[in-house]
Design a protein around this motif. Structure first.
Motif, PDB file in Angstrom:
ATOM      1  N   TYR A 162      -4.260  -6.696   7.780  1.00  0.00           N
ATOM      2  CA  TYR A 162      -5.663  -6.828   7.394  1.00  0.00           C
ATOM      3  C   TYR A 162      -5.271  -5.877   5.937  1.00  0.00           C
ATOM      4  CZ  TYR A 162      -8.518  -9.442  10.265  1.00  0.00           C
ATOM      5  OH  TYR A 162      -9.260 -10.337  10.652  1.00  0.00           O
ATOM      6  N   ARG A 163      -4.057  -4.757   6.330  1.00  0.00           N
ATOM      7  CA  ARG A 163      -3.450  -4.368   5.027  1.00  0.00           C
ATOM      8  C   ARG A 163      -2.476  -4.467   4.261  1.00  0.00           C
ATOM      9  NH1 ARG A 163      -0.088   0.460   7.950  1.00  0.00           N
ATOM     10  NH2 ARG A 163       1.237  -0.510   6.838  1.00  0.00           N
ATOM     11  N   GLY A 164      -1.823  -5.669   5.170  1.00  0.00           N
ATOM     12  CA  GLY A 164      -0.771  -6.122   4.691  1.00  0.00           C
ATOM     13  C   GLY A 164      -1.163  -7.006   3.667  1.00  0.00           C
ATOM     14  N   ARG A 165      -1.777  -8.079   3.634  1.00  0.00           N
ATOM     15  CA  ARG A 165      -2.337  -9.732   4.020  1.00  0.00           C
ATOM     16  C   ARG A 165      -3.829  -9.341   2.937  1.00  0.00           C
ATOM     17  NH1 ARG A 165      -2.229 -13.547   8.280  1.00  0.00           N
ATOM     18  NH2 ARG A 165      -2.854 -14.347   6.857  1.00  0.00           N
ATOM     19  N   GLY A 166      -4.272  -7.897   2.590  1.00  0.00           N
ATOM     20  CA  GLY A 166      -5.870  -8.362   2.141  1.00  0.00           C
ATOM     21  C   GLY A 166      -5.726  -9.113   0.846  1.00  0.00           C
ATOM     22  N   ALA A 167      -4.607  -8.124  -0.368  1.00  0.00           N
ATOM     23  CA  ALA A 167      -4.534  -8.282  -1.169  1.00  0.00           C
ATOM     24  C   ALA A 167      -4.573 -10.104  -1.455  1.00  0.00           C
ATOM     25  CB  ALA A 167      -4.177  -7.553  -1.844  1.00  0.00           C
ATOM     26  N   LEU A 168      -3.796 -10.436  -0.543  1.00  0.00           N
ATOM     27  CA  LEU A 168      -3.034 -11.283  -0.947  1.00  0.00           C
ATOM     28  C   LEU A 168      -4.115 -12.536  -0.358  1.00  0.00           C
ATOM     29  CD1 LEU A 168      -0.718 -13.586  -1.131  1.00  0.00           C
ATOM     30  CD2 LEU A 168      -0.199 -13.466   1.040  1.00  0.00           C
ATOM     31  N   GLU A 169      -4.599 -12.627   0.497  1.00  0.00           N
ATOM     32  CA  GLU A 169      -6.054 -13.939   0.728  1.00  0.00           C
ATOM     33  C   GLU A 169      -7.180 -13.060  -0.115  1.00  0.00           C
ATOM     34  OE1 GLU A 169      -5.220 -15.543   3.589  1.00  0.00           O
ATOM     35  OE2 GLU A 169      -3.671 -15.200   3.782  1.00  0.00           O
ATOM     36  N   ALA A 170      -7.108 -12.215  -0.140  1.00  0.00           N
ATOM     37  CA  ALA A 170      -8.655 -12.618  -1.008  1.00  0.00           C
ATOM     38  C   ALA A 170      -7.958 -12.836  -3.070  1.00  0.00           C
ATOM     39  CB  ALA A 170      -8.806 -10.850  -1.172  1.00  0.00           C
ATOM     40  N   ALA A 171      -7.189 -12.652  -3.074  1.00  0.00           N
ATOM     41  CA  ALA A 171      -6.575 -13.634  -4.435  1.00  0.00           C
ATOM     42  C   ALA A 171      -6.666 -14.579  -4.052  1.00  0.00           C
ATOM     43  CB  ALA A 171      -5.164 -12.593  -4.779  1.00  0.00           C
ATOM     44  N   LYS A 172      -6.129 -15.262  -3.234  1.00  0.00           N
ATOM     45  CA  LYS A 172      -6.323 -16.643  -3.128  1.00  0.00           C
ATOM     46  C   LYS A 172      -6.881 -18.157  -2.640  1.00  0.00           C
ATOM     47  CE  LYS A 172      -2.567 -17.195   0.852  1.00  0.00           C
ATOM     48  NZ  LYS A 172      -2.164 -17.698   2.193  1.00  0.00           N
ATOM     49  N   VAL A 173      -8.683 -16.741  -2.963  1.00  0.00           N
ATOM     50  CA  VAL A 173     -10.334 -16.829  -2.798  1.00  0.00           C
ATOM     51  C   VAL A 173     -10.460 -16.939  -4.481  1.00  0.00           C
ATOM     52  CG1 VAL A 173     -10.315 -18.085  -0.742  1.00  0.00           C
ATOM     53  CG2 VAL A 173     -10.608 -15.592  -1.487  1.00  0.00           C
ATOM     54  N   GLY A 174      -9.767 -15.995  -4.687  1.00  0.00           N
ATOM     55  CA  GLY A 174     -10.526 -15.460  -6.453  1.00  0.00           C
ATOM     56  C   GLY A 174     -11.208 -14.362  -6.718  1.00  0.00           C
ATOM     57  N   ALA A 175     -11.204 -13.497  -5.303  1.00  0.00           N
ATOM     58  CA  ALA A 175     -11.403 -12.114  -5.616  1.00  0.00           C
ATOM     59  C   ALA A 175     -10.658 -11.580  -6.729  1.00  0.00           C
ATOM     60  CB  ALA A 175     -11.615 -11.706  -4.296  1.00  0.00           C
ATOM     61  N   GLY A 225      -0.969   3.135   3.075  1.00  0.00           N
ATOM     62  CA  GLY A 225       0.344   2.145   3.337  1.00  0.00           C
ATOM     63  C   GLY A 225       0.882   0.746   2.450  1.00  0.00           C
ATOM     64  N   ILE A 226       2.419   0.651   2.723  1.00  0.00           N
ATOM     65  CA  ILE A 226       2.742  -1.122   2.931  1.00  0.00           C
ATOM     66  C   ILE A 226       1.457  -2.251   2.602  1.00  0.00           C
ATOM     67  CG2 ILE A 226       4.186  -1.832   4.240  1.00  0.00           C
ATOM     68  CD1 ILE A 226       4.992  -0.991   0.355  1.00  0.00           C
ATOM     69  N   GLN A 227       1.939  -2.566   1.726  1.00  0.00           N
ATOM     70  CA  GLN A 227       0.792  -4.457   1.310  1.00  0.00           C
ATOM     71  C   GLN A 227       2.533  -5.475   0.174  1.00  0.00           C
ATOM     72  OE1 GLN A 227      -1.092  -6.172  -1.285  1.00  0.00           O
ATOM     73  NE2 GLN A 227       0.546  -4.945  -2.696  1.00  0.00           N
ATOM     74  N   SER A 228       1.668  -6.879   0.610  1.00  0.00           N
ATOM     75  CA  SER A 228       2.257  -7.841   0.124  1.00  0.00           C
ATOM     76  C   SER A 228       1.873  -8.566  -0.930  1.00  0.00           C
ATOM     77  CB  SER A 228       3.434  -8.076   1.353  1.00  0.00           C
ATOM     78  OG  SER A 228       2.417  -8.916   1.933  1.00  0.00           O
ATOM     79  N   TYR A 229       2.639  -9.013  -1.828  1.00  0.00           N
ATOM     80  CA  TYR A 229       1.756 -10.275  -2.553  1.00  0.00           C
ATOM     81  C   TYR A 229       2.865 -11.516  -2.050  1.00  0.00           C
ATOM     82  CZ  TYR A 229      -0.458  -6.090  -5.206  1.00  0.00           C
ATOM     83  OH  TYR A 229      -1.423  -5.256  -5.549  1.00  0.00           O
ATOM     84  N   ALA A 230       2.334 -12.520  -2.683  1.00  0.00           N
ATOM     85  CA  ALA A 230       3.522 -14.100  -2.595  1.00  0.00           C
ATOM     86  C   ALA A 230       3.140 -14.182  -3.915  1.00  0.00           C
ATOM     87  CB  ALA A 230       2.676 -14.921  -1.863  1.00  0.00           C
ATOM     88  N   VAL A 231       4.355 -15.088  -3.847  1.00  0.00           N
ATOM     89  CA  VAL A 231       4.915 -15.839  -5.877  1.00  0.00           C
ATOM     90  C   VAL A 231       3.534 -16.878  -5.235  1.00  0.00           C
ATOM     91  CG1 VAL A 231       7.073 -17.715  -6.855  1.00  0.00           C
ATOM     92  CG2 VAL A 231       7.261 -15.398  -5.392  1.00  0.00           C
ATOM     93  N   GLY A 232       3.414 -16.973  -6.835  1.00  0.00           N
ATOM     94  CA  GLY A 232       2.765 -18.166  -7.071  1.00  0.00           C
ATOM     95  C   GLY A 232       1.148 -18.230  -6.174  1.00  0.00           C
ATOM     96  N   VAL A 233       0.898 -16.612  -6.434  1.00  0.00           N
ATOM     97  CA  VAL A 233      -0.918 -16.019  -5.824  1.00  0.00           C
ATOM     98  C   VAL A 233      -0.704 -14.615  -6.604  1.00  0.00           C
ATOM     99  CG1 VAL A 233      -2.307 -15.256  -4.374  1.00  0.00           C
ATOM    100  CG2 VAL A 233      -0.679 -17.002  -3.730  1.00  0.00           C
ATOM    101  N   PRO A 234      -1.752 -15.124  -7.669  1.00  0.00           N
ATOM    102  CA  PRO A 234      -2.190 -13.958  -8.073  1.00  0.00           C
ATOM    103  C   PRO A 234      -2.626 -12.273  -8.361  1.00  0.00           C
ATOM    104  CG  PRO A 234      -3.718 -15.308  -8.954  1.00  0.00           C
ATOM    105  CD  PRO A 234      -3.081 -16.107  -7.371  1.00  0.00           C
ATOM    106  N   LYS A 235      -2.030 -11.379  -8.459  1.00  0.00           N
ATOM    107  CA  LYS A 235      -1.452 -10.007  -7.728  1.00  0.00           C
ATOM    108  C   LYS A 235      -2.938  -9.492  -8.068  1.00  0.00           C
ATOM    109  CE  LYS A 235       3.247  -9.509  -8.160  1.00  0.00           C
ATOM    110  NZ  LYS A 235       4.919  -8.575  -8.278  1.00  0.00           N
ATOM    111  N   ILE A 236      -3.234  -8.581  -7.333  1.00  0.00           N
ATOM    112  CA  ILE A 236      -4.991  -8.374  -7.298  1.00  0.00           C
ATOM    113  C   ILE A 236      -4.912  -6.822  -6.490  1.00  0.00           C
ATOM    114  CG2 ILE A 236      -5.915  -9.925  -7.046  1.00  0.00           C
ATOM    115  CD1 ILE A 236      -7.157 -10.112  -4.997  1.00  0.00           C
ATOM    116  N   PRO A 237      -5.724  -5.544  -7.484  1.00  0.00           N
ATOM    117  CA  PRO A 237      -5.749  -4.281  -7.167  1.00  0.00           C
ATOM    118  C   PRO A 237      -5.840  -4.569  -5.467  1.00  0.00           C
ATOM    119  CG  PRO A 237      -6.182  -4.285  -8.872  1.00  0.00           C
ATOM    120  CD  PRO A 237      -6.345  -5.484  -8.408  1.00  0.00           C
TER     121      PRO A 237
END
Length: 466
Positions: free
Chosen positions: A181-194, A213-225
């Motif tokens: 949830y820490r690693g992918r939380g922002a990524l998954e939230a961004a996918k649904v427009g958060a 801790g560290i977290q990650s983004y992905a190409v093609g998905v908006p980066k959110i705080p």
């Protein structure tokens, strides 16, 4: 001519006796006898580390280091100072081949950050931005929150997430599972427009203490705080939402990502007496997060690895193989320094006997975790018997470690310290990771285990079989 050929062949065989033997291995009873002959040496190491002049030394060295330097984030000035500090300390300790190996590591700074609940009442949230997170706009993000307990629930409620701050109130199962949830939380939230993601800290216990801790983004998905909040605040927001209250939060984060920084892995050795090109590697990482002191993660592991070489030197021992200390850099960003070390040295992979890493605390040790062949496990079980005087003899599976994983994937046996981590994740990546959580007697015992194992493996006539 045939006689000359036989002489050369015998010489070559003698020179390579220290290699792993694939043909005509020695009977295991012979190996057991060889290991049992180390019982007196093991007792000397234990006595020096636990009861003798070196008692509490690793603890005292660590306290001086973390009190002087403080936390050591990748790319920071404090990490640079820490590396120079350790370089001088290892030189002053009389170790051999002390040097720095340059690497590139990420450089991220959190800047000023805050989170305030503004509806249904005013309440300041305890937060820590996650490594690599983007910043909010200068005025911050003010939005209603959507509380979810899982990724599945998030995607089921995707329509509700648009334009909101997603708050994850996941159940803590264990670190390995819940950290997703820490690693992918922002990524998954961004996918649904958060607009942002706030994740309940990955810990089973809290005194209003957020964990980074560290977290990650992905190409093609908006980066959110993305930031972690305390257990208490995540559950408070979840309760309010369950009552039907509209919860609105203002989040401000001033995080910045800079170009990769120059850094170093720090190396020292006791050069082997018979097979100096062959290596037993002991290690811990020198970097930490920018909160607390990094005493537990991973100051303790780094300093018992240094202590292993110090104890061997103090006893006037010189193993047949080289005992190499590596203090990694950039571990918290995914083993960045260790990966570059592997790429630099992998051409000599056949010379690496075992790689050891301590990175899950230096609390009361129960034994050693080990990954290797069945034959190697049998040998390691015998070596652990040498620690009977302190009743720490167990050999567990899965001797994994972020920084040694590159070698282990390539087939080199790997080992890690197994200790009581009951409270490890209470303090992990938080302001609570300070010298207060360290215990000098437990560090003495950890150092004894680490030293006996590394010395005996380095001094045996043959390498561990693969």
């Amino acid at each position: 001519m045939k006689l000359l050929f036989l002489i050369v062949l015998m010489y070559m065989f003698d020179q390579h006796k220290g290699n792993r033997l694939s043909n005509n291995p020695r009977p295991f009873e012979d190996i057991k006898r060889e290991i049992s002959d180390y019982s007196e040496v093991a007792k000397k190491i234990i006595n020096l580390a636990v009861y003798g002049k070196a008692q509490n030394r690793s603890y005292e060295r660590l306290a001086l280091f973390v009190d002087t330097i403080g936390p050591r984030l990748s790319g920071s000035k404090s990490l640079e100072l820490a590396i120079q500090y350790m370089y001088k300390a290892l030189k002053n300790d009389g170790l051999e081949n002390v040097h720095l190996e340059q690497v590139k590591i990420p450089h991220w700074e959190r800047g000023e950050e805050s989170a305030v609940m503004v509806e249904p009442r005013n309440h300041s949230l305890a937060i820590l931005g996650l490594g690599g997170s983007v910043a909010t706009p200068p005025e911050g993000i003010t939005a209603e929150v959507l509380v979810v307990t899982s990724f599945d629930e998030l995607h089921q409620r995707a329509q509700e997430a648009q334009g909101k701050i997603v708050v994850y109130n996941q159940r803590y199962v264990n670190y390995g599972e819940t950290v997703l949830y820490r690693g992918r939380g922002a990524l998954e939230a961004a996918k649904v427009g958060a607009k942002a993601a706030l994740i309940k800290s990955i810990t089973p216990f809290s005194i209003n203490s957020p964990h980074t801790g560290i977290q990650s983004y992905a190409v093609g998905v908006p980066k959110i705080p993305a930031a972690c909040i305390s257990l208490e605040d995540a559950e408070l927001i979840a309760r309010m939402s369950s009552w039907g209250s509209k919860v609105v939060v203002t989040l401000k984060m001033g995080a910045k990502t800079y170009p990769d920084a120059d850094s170093f892995n720090t190396v020292a050795e006791i050069v082997g007496s018979k097979y100096p090109e062959q290596v037993v590697l002991v290690s811990g990482h020198l970097d930490s997060w920018d909160v607390g002191q990094g005493a537990m993660d991973d100051g303790g592991g780094a300093f018992i690895s240094w202590e292993a070489l110090s104890l061997i030197k103090d006893l006037g021992l010189r193993p047949k193989r080289t005992l190499r200390l590596v203090l990694w850099t950039g571990e918290e960003q995914g083993g960045i320094g260790a990966e570059q070390y592997y790429k630099l040295h992998k051409m000599n992979i056949s010379n690496f006997d075992v790689v050891m890493e301590s990175d899950e605390g230096t609390f009361m040790p129960s034994g050693l975790a080990f990954t290797g062949s069945d034959e190697a496990r049998g040998i390691m079980k015998e070596i652990m018997k040498l620690l009977k005087p302190i009743n720490i003899t167990q050999l567990f599976g899965n001797g994994e470690g972020t920084d040694i994983s590159y070698w282990m994937k390539a087939g080199v046996p790997g080992a890690s310290l197994n200790d009581d981590i009951t409270k490890y994740f209470w303090f992990h990546h938080s302001q609570g990771d300070t010298m207060t959580v360290q215990n000098p007697m437990e560090m003495n015992l950890c150092a004894a285990v680490w030293t006996v194992v590394s010395y005996v493996v380095a001094d045996m006539e043959e390498k561990l079989p693969v």
